[in-house]
Structure formats: C-alpha cells, structure tokens
Scaffold this active site. Structure first.
Site, mmCIF file in Angstrom:
data_model
loop_
_atom_site.group_PDB
_atom_site.id
_atom_site.type_symbol
_atom_site.label_atom_id
_atom_site.label_comp_id
_atom_site.label_asym_id
_atom_site.label_seq_id
_atom_site.Cartn_x
_atom_site.Cartn_y
_atom_site.Cartn_z
ATOM 1 N N ASP A 55 27.686 102.331 -25.011
ATOM 2 C CA ASP A 55 26.948 103.125 -25.988
ATOM 3 C C ASP A 55 27.889 103.755 -27.014
ATOM 4 O OD1 ASP A 55 24.427 104.557 -26.802
ATOM 5 O OD2 ASP A 55 25.646 106.293 -26.272
ATOM 6 N N GLU B 65 27.580 98.574 -28.562
ATOM 7 C CA GLU B 65 26.695 99.102 -29.597
ATOM 8 C C GLU B 65 27.616 99.691 -30.668
ATOM 9 O OE1 GLU B 65 23.473 102.527 -30.714
ATOM 10 O OE2 GLU B 65 25.117 102.864 -29.340
#
Length: 643
Positions: free
Chosen positions: A317, A370
C-alpha cells in the site's frame, strides 16, 4: 543478502542477534514475541521484546492482575536492546501487555509488536497464541511453484472482509473467517476470479480505517476469528483453486498508545522529527527505514504471512508516500536527502531489500505496488536499479478511463486520446488495471453511478467499460459489488446490496463479468503476452469522429489473435469496416451487447467474410454493424477455399 530459517524455539543465538541488528533476520518472528514452550519440563511462555531505551520491562496480564512488578523480564547483555524471560504456567489464550519504564521516566503498557493474536477491539491486549494448523493445500503450493505467476490469467476480486456479507438475522454481524470459507471460494469460482485480494486483515484498532492503520502486524484481526480460522479460509480458497493476495502496509502506523509509536519512551519505530516521521494525510507515524531493527520487523512480517499463512502475493500500500520525502508536504515541511533531493533513499533501499527477501525465500510469490506516480523501474529487477516488484497498479489508466466514461458520448470524440494514451506506457511496467475500493467511496460514486446517460445507457456503458478493461493489456482487479453494479457507494459498516442482483439489469452485469473472466482464461491472446508490446497492435485508435477504436490482442500462436472493436457512443454504426491482414472468415466470439447481459442483442451470429477492400493499412476488411456502447470481439476462423 543474509538470512536463515531460524529454529522455531525462541532462544537467541549470537547469530540471531547479529542478523537482527543488521536488519537481515527475516524470521525474527520465531524469536521475538510470545512463544509457548516447555523449558526444563515446565510448560510456559517465552516473552521477548525489543526496547533498547527501557529501564524496566515486565509482562502484565490477567494472570497477575496487571501487576507491573510481579513478572519482570531481563535485558540481554549483548547490547541488542532485547528484554526476555520465561514465565511458567502461562499458556494459550492469556491476555498480556508489556509494561515499559523508559530511561527518561516515561511509563506505558504496550501491546506486543510480534503477537500472533490480539483481543477483539476496542480491547487492546495481546493474546498468547500458537500457529498450529493442519494444512491441506499441498497440491496448490506445488502447482504454484511450477507455474510462473505472470504467465497465466490474473483476475482479482478485491474485498473487505467486514462488509462483503453480513448476518442480517443477527444485527448485521460480520461473517467469521470460517463462515467466509463456506461461501467465498464457491462464489469466486462461480464468477471465474483467479485471486481474491483482502484489504488489510492485520489487527487494527479503528474499524473505519479499513485495516490501513495497523497495530497487530502479525495477527489476523480477531473480529473475524483466530489465526487458525484465517488459515482455514486460505486453505479453502487454495483448495478451490483461488490465490490469496494480502494488502500490506509498511508505509505508516497509527498513534494509538498501545501500538508501536514512542514504544520505549523514544521514537523507536518512527522518525523523531515529524517532518520525516509523521504523515500529514493519515495523521500517523512513518517507519524509520534507516533503522536496521525496523527493517527486520517489516521484512520479517512480510515473510511471516507467506511462510505461516501460505499467502500468494502481497500488494504493498501507498508506495508513492514512501518514495518521496515531500509527499503531501508543502515547502519547508520536509527534509531533503543527503544530496538535496526529494527521494527517500532509505525507503528505496528498504523496498528493494523487501522484494529481494520475498523473491529469494518465495520465488513463486508476487509483490504488487500501489504506486501512483511515474517513478521509473517499479517492476524492473533490483539488479538493474529497479524496485523489484512483479506488478504495479496502473493508476493513470484508471483515472483516464473513469474520466472518459463519465463524459456524455456527445463529447467523447474530443477526448478519445484519454483511452488511447495508456498504450503509450502500457509496457513500461508490468501493470494491473485497478477498479478498486478507492474509486467507490467519499462521494466518488459507485461504478454504475459514474456512468453517464439514462438507465439503459448507464448499464451499457458499464458493460462497455468492463469489456474494454478485459481487452486492454494487464492483469485485472475489480472491487466487490462492482461485479453486479451496486448502486450504493461502498459502506464499510454494511453488507453489499446483494438483493440488487435480483434485478435483471444488475444480474446482466454479473453474468457479463462471469463470462469475461471465463473468456479471459480461455483465450491465450489475452494473457500469454499480457505484459509485452508484442501482444498488442492498434488497428485504428484515431476514429474520434465516430468514437470507435479497434485493436488486436496477440498470443504466442497467431491463430489465437483476437480483434477488439469498441463503439463508445449509443449510435449504431452500420457497415463499419475493420481492416484485417488475413483474408478469410471471422467469428464473433464475444459481444457485450448480448441480450443476456441486458444489451440490445445486436450480434453477428454468422461467420463474417472479409473482402479485398483495403482499410486501416490492411489488404482486406470486414463490414460490421457495431452495436451501441459495446465491445465486439472477432477471431479468425479459416481462409478462403480458393486461396
């Protein structure tokens, strides 16, 4: 790179300490934390915690009335900063914390950073636990080892465990991991998804953070069951042929007192200077990637999920927030690196070391970034100066595509470049096309409500979007609820609106997604060269007047090639010619306008014959009737008998 698979017994050798202090002990979870064992014939638990600036550390819990003096730990004499001790008669299920008195007089009770299990929030104690489990997914793991992950179709169903389904008869409670195991694998198989991606399941105090504010990095959230219950879910998914991806959050952590922040009266896990150690967007602490023991904590945590829980991929993330020192900061709010630049050199080293460690220990596991900027080489090998990820979310494609589809078709002719542009950089990295949870919250609208037009056009546009997505190079990712066009934005406190699927229009979208997944897996041209420019060729992307685009997806065998034609307006295009290089007959093998999907059923049931009329720089062409707001896919069947 140095590493070892440490013995499961949590006794520290000098080698363990050296590895930990150098940041390369990737199995330190076998040593630090609480471990049930028998010592000199006495059953109990060994506790070990890293707190180098502590003056006193003790274990407090139900077993001693949370008495801060009754069960002290000893500080090791090797300058590791580790406090440890064996407490007899302490076993599975005991609640505990570490009481820490710092050299500066600060006193606090902390959860165990390496605990395998935690109390169910809002309670905050760690729980003594083991990881014993009888796995039955041997065949899955063997198959995984024998098949390169990027060589096959990857269609990911992203989901939030707490809001996929709820038990309405019991005040809307969560499904447990074991209840999910009874329904989720079957649903993923029915829909044809190859992987399920769980938003962070690690223990988090605030449910509304969706799991992105972690305190228990080594513990599946007890909201849904025990570690063994989560293993049971993974085992069931693997036995159903479904891969498991976990969201992993090494970028920041919350400021809750029982967590990692200011752990031993100093900024141990985070930077002391808020210009480096505090995230302005999420009001959370940023890990100090330059501290070796912190690197060991994070990388061993990644290895832990792969080792103990058989996870198939980690989606990392907020990578962009790690790469740039000035991320979300104004002038004067950040500290340049040693060369005066904005790149976070320590985070870069950490990410490369993380990917090297994962791929060395588990070469058949994927890592996915990401990363929302144009940072070069995210999926290039670390040996070539890259970050070493296997895939990266294609955020540019997502933004441009959704922006385009929210436009009235009347104006799309002026913005066709938004769709065509992604191919210019589609092979600069190995990409996943994400239509994720972030796109259906905070007033951004659900996928169906993003679509323009009346009721029919909204659903036709969504069918067109999904058909275009599956025809575009890259792996696919769709967030739960979007597969049946849920009208509501995602709400983490409620179940998905499954009753909407009783409506024919919504059910048509679900049927389309089911068939697209099956189509994706049945057509080698859609995955064999998914990450190579050799797998894609434009026929025509410049017909903006009609808002039509056409392209070829290619496999290793030319007989597998597919022709995609997209009509991005609600106007039927009659006698629309598509240039082809092979004279002969072509069969329509997919059409998003099919009546079973809710379309107008403008199909080409018969073989389509090419004619020697040059078009698009090709010697032959095929006249077609392009249905409104639809994708049509053709495949070469055979040549002319007289050729």
């Amino acid at each position: 790179m140095t590493d070892q698979r440490s013995d499961a017994l949590p006794m520290f050798s000098g080698f363990d300490i050296d590895l930990f202090k150098s940041g390369t002990h990737y199995h330190i979870y076998n040593k630090l934390g609480s471990h049930i064992l028998e010592q000199d014939g006495v059953k109990g638990t060994h506790f070990a915690v890293w707190a180098p600036n502590a003056q006193h550390v003790s274990v407090v819990g139900n077993f001693n009335g949370w008495n801060r003096n009754s069960h002290p730990l000893e500080c090791r004499a090797d300058h590791s900063g580790i406090w440890e001790g064996f407490l007899p008669d302490i076993g599975r299920g005991e609640y505990y914390k570490y009481f820490i008195r710092s050299n500066n007089g600060y006193e606090v009770e902390k959860g165990d950073p390496y605990a395998f299990h935690w109390e169910t929030p809002p309670h905050t104690a760690s729980v003594v636990w083991d990881l014993d489990f009888q796995w039955t997914d041997t065949q899955w793991l063997e198959n995984r080892q024998n098949t390169p992950p990027l060589s096959k179709p990857i269609s990911i169903y992203e989901m939030h465990i707490g809001s996929w389904r709820r038990v309405h008869e019991e005040e809307g409670r969560f499904l447990t991991y074991r209840e999910l195991a009874a329904t989720l694998p079957e649903y993923c198989n029915y829909m044809g998804f190859t992987h399920v991606e769980f938003m962070p399941i690690m223990e988090h105090p605030f449910y509304g953070s969706w799991g992105y504010q972690l305190t228990g990095y080594f513990a599946p959230s007890s909201r849904f069951g025990t570690p063994q219950d989560f293993m049971f879910l993974i085992d069931a998914l693997h036995n159903a042929g479904i891969g498991v991806i976990l969201d992993w959050v090494p970028s920041h952590f919350p400021t809750d007192e029982h967590g990692l922040g200011y752990f031993d009266g100093t900024h141990l896990y985070e930077h002391a200077d808020p210009k480096k150690g505090f995230h302005p967007d999420w009001k959370s602490f940023i890990f100090n990637y330059g501290r070796n023991e912190v690197k060991a904590f994070l990388i061993s945590n990644a290895i832990y999920w792969l080792d103990k829980f058989h996870i198939d991929a980690l989606r990392v993330d907020a990578v962009a927030s790690m790469l740039y020192l000035d991320y979300s900061r104004n002038e004067g709010e950040w500290i340049p690196n040693q060369y005066g630049g904005r790149e976070n050199l320590e985070a870069l080293d950490f990410l490369r070391e993380f990917n090297n460690a994962v791929h060395t220990n588990f070469p058949d596991v994927m890592t996915i970034a990401e990363e929302s900027t144009a940072w070069p080489g995210v999926t290039s090998p670390t040996t070539h100066g890259g970050l070493g990820f296997d895939m990266k979310w294609m955020m540019g494609w997502m933004h441009d595509t959704l922006s385009y589809f929210q436009r009235d078709p009347v104006y799309r002719s002026h913005h066709q470049g938004q769709l065509a542009f992604s191919i210019h950089y589609a092979f600069s990295e190995k990409f996943t096309l994400p239509l994720s949870h972030d796109e259906v919250v905070y007033g951004k609208n659900s996928m169906i409500n993003k679509m323009t037009g009346d009721h029919w056009q909204q659903f036709a546009n969504l069918r067109l979007l999904y058909g275009y997505m599956f025809g575009h190079p890259g792996a696919k990712l769709l967030f739960m609820g979007a597969e049946f066009a849920q009208r509501h934005e995602w709400r983490h406190d409620f179940s998905l609106d499954w009753d909407e699927n009783l409506n024919p229009a919504h059910n048509g979208i679900q049927t389309l997604l089911k068939d697209l997944n099956a189509f994706y897996q049945s057509q080698p041209a859609l995955y064999e060269k998914n990450f190579s420019p050799e797998g894609f060729e434009w026929i025509d992307h410049q017909d903006s007047l009609n808002s039509v685009m056409s392209w070829i997806r290619k496999g290793k065998n030319g007989e597998d090639d597919l022709i995609f034609i997209g009509n991005f307006t609600p106007v039927v295009r009659s006698n629309y010619r598509i240039g082809v290089s092979k004279p002969g007959y072509y069969q329509e093998i997919f059409n998003t306008d099919n009546l079973k999907y809710g379309g107008s059923d403008l199909l080409h049931p018969d073989e389509q014959e090419s004619y020697p009329i040059p078009k698009h720089g090709r010697i032959h062409s095929i006249p077609l009737v392009l249905p409104p707001l639809a994708i049509v896919v053709l495949k070469y069947v055979r040549g002319f008998d007289w050729l």
